[in-house]
Enzyme design. Sequence first.
Site, PDB file in Angstrom:
ATOM      1  N   ASP A 257       0.729  -1.174   0.002  1.00  0.00           N
ATOM      2  CA  ASP A 257       0.168  -0.031   0.007  1.00  0.00           C
ATOM      3  C   ASP A 257       0.761   1.367  -0.006  1.00  0.00           C
ATOM      4  O   ASP A 257       2.021   1.254   0.583  1.00  0.00           O
ATOM      5  CB  ASP A 257      -0.876   0.028   1.355  1.00  0.00           C
ATOM      6  CG  ASP A 257      -1.941  -1.183   1.255  1.00  0.00           C
ATOM      7  OD1 ASP A 257      -2.359  -1.530   0.134  1.00  0.00           O
ATOM      8  OD2 ASP A 257      -2.181  -1.358   2.345  1.00  0.00           O
ATOM      9  N   TYR A 323       5.312  -8.909   7.496  1.00  0.00           N
ATOM     10  CA  TYR A 323       4.799  -7.690   7.961  1.00  0.00           C
ATOM     11  C   TYR A 323       5.232  -7.380   9.168  1.00  0.00           C
ATOM     12  O   TYR A 323       5.302  -8.294  10.145  1.00  0.00           O
ATOM     13  CB  TYR A 323       3.325  -7.511   7.656  1.00  0.00           C
ATOM     14  CG  TYR A 323       2.859  -7.714   6.317  1.00  0.00           C
ATOM     15  CD1 TYR A 323       2.817  -6.852   5.489  1.00  0.00           C
ATOM     16  CD2 TYR A 323       2.711  -9.215   6.141  1.00  0.00           C
ATOM     17  CE1 TYR A 323       2.349  -6.952   4.048  1.00  0.00           C
ATOM     18  CE2 TYR A 323       1.991  -9.351   4.433  1.00  0.00           C
ATOM     19  CZ  TYR A 323       1.814  -8.450   3.808  1.00  0.00           C
ATOM     20  OH  TYR A 323       1.467  -8.629   2.615  1.00  0.00           O
TER      21      TYR A 323
END
Length: 448
Positions: A257, A323
Amino acid sequence: MIIDDARALLATGAVCDSCLGRPFADRSFGLTNAERGRALRTTVALADDEDFEPTDPDTCWVCEGHCGTFDAIAETVVDALSGVEFETYQVGTQVPPLVEENERLLREDAGLEPDVGESMKREVNREVGRRVGAETGTDVDFDRPDVLAVIDLAGFDPLEAIESGEVTSHAVDVQVNPAFVYGRYRKLERDIPQTEWPCRECGGSGVQLGDDGEEPCEHCGGSGYMYDTSVEQVVRPHVVCAMDGDEGTFHGAGREDVDARMLEGGRPFVLEVKRPRVRDPDPAELEAEINEAAEGAVEVDGLRLATYEMVERVKEHDASKRYRADVAFADSVERDEFEAALAELSGTTVEQYTPQRVDHRRANLTRERTVYEIDGELTEPTEAEVRIHGAGGLYVKELISSDDGRTEPSLAGLLETDAEVTALDVTGVEGEDEPFELEAYFRDEPRS
Ligand SMILES: [Zn+2]
Ligand SMILES: [Zn+2]
């Protein structure tokens, strides 16, 4: 008997050595067609005790002189490629229909099969290619050459070409295939898109129509972009410049993103350069140059010269992702509840219905994705830091928030409180079965 066939071919009219030899191209590997033709002409003359009469291409009724232009064509191809670095080439030829018809008539008139031996097209490709290769010290590659020269025999007068030793450059079209640089990028700041993102209000023009005509677009401040820069814009100009190409295209192994950083191991990418005149820039120098110019917002690592197959590899190779997420909870969470929820998610397969935030053009469906591993610490009663290793395609923000029940199970669901990712970093993109970086996909030696 081969000598009878040769005699029959010679009886059709003036035929040059190449055109005489071409029907026998599958005999005696290692000879040129001109050598085959010359040997047959000599043999027929001796056998019949006739005077030996050579026939030059410029009087040949079959090729109409084209078989005498190989040197001239090669010269023009080499000229057209001057200033372009290449290691491999391929030559393609368009033969005028009338000459192709002559080829068929020659064989027919001599009582041979209409396509016996070799076609003129193949002979021109090979003979011109051989000369180009010898003059430039390069090799033919029928699969994926660095450069491709397409010759249009109808584009020049063969008799003039024999005379002048060159053909008009209009008859030779030189195509330079793209070159590729592979690397991994890190994005150390948020709000940097991976690729160029034109402003959605002005469509990238940077202007809007005001009362007094054109004025700078309010939305993007006149830049034409949604964001000041992108990974693509940081990397591309240096690679295109180092390869002296016309333009470049950025291919990423997926994307994070815009508001996520890309840290640690970075994400694989390939920069494709169109019409490169240089194919072997020093990747270490290029890397240093990009990193210096990027001033810390973006970093690249492990740059190497790649094959064209690397583009598909970065796009298609299955990769798992790592992540790091900052998470905020609506209510206080107990440490043991938090740890129990993570233990339940670790190693589990979640069902994810297409998230609400995802592009609506994407098909709505339920996907199953595995959470390989998840752990974390509660830093405050309502805040946590979570690290996740998941299969490619796992929607991490939704794994935390549940996306109003569209992801099941989720951290929010298990803790029975709203949970939201407030900051996300991607910390690793690694091939599932094997690394992205196999030597077969590189053109240079591994960097030490
Ligand atoms: Zn000929
Ligand atoms: Zn704009």
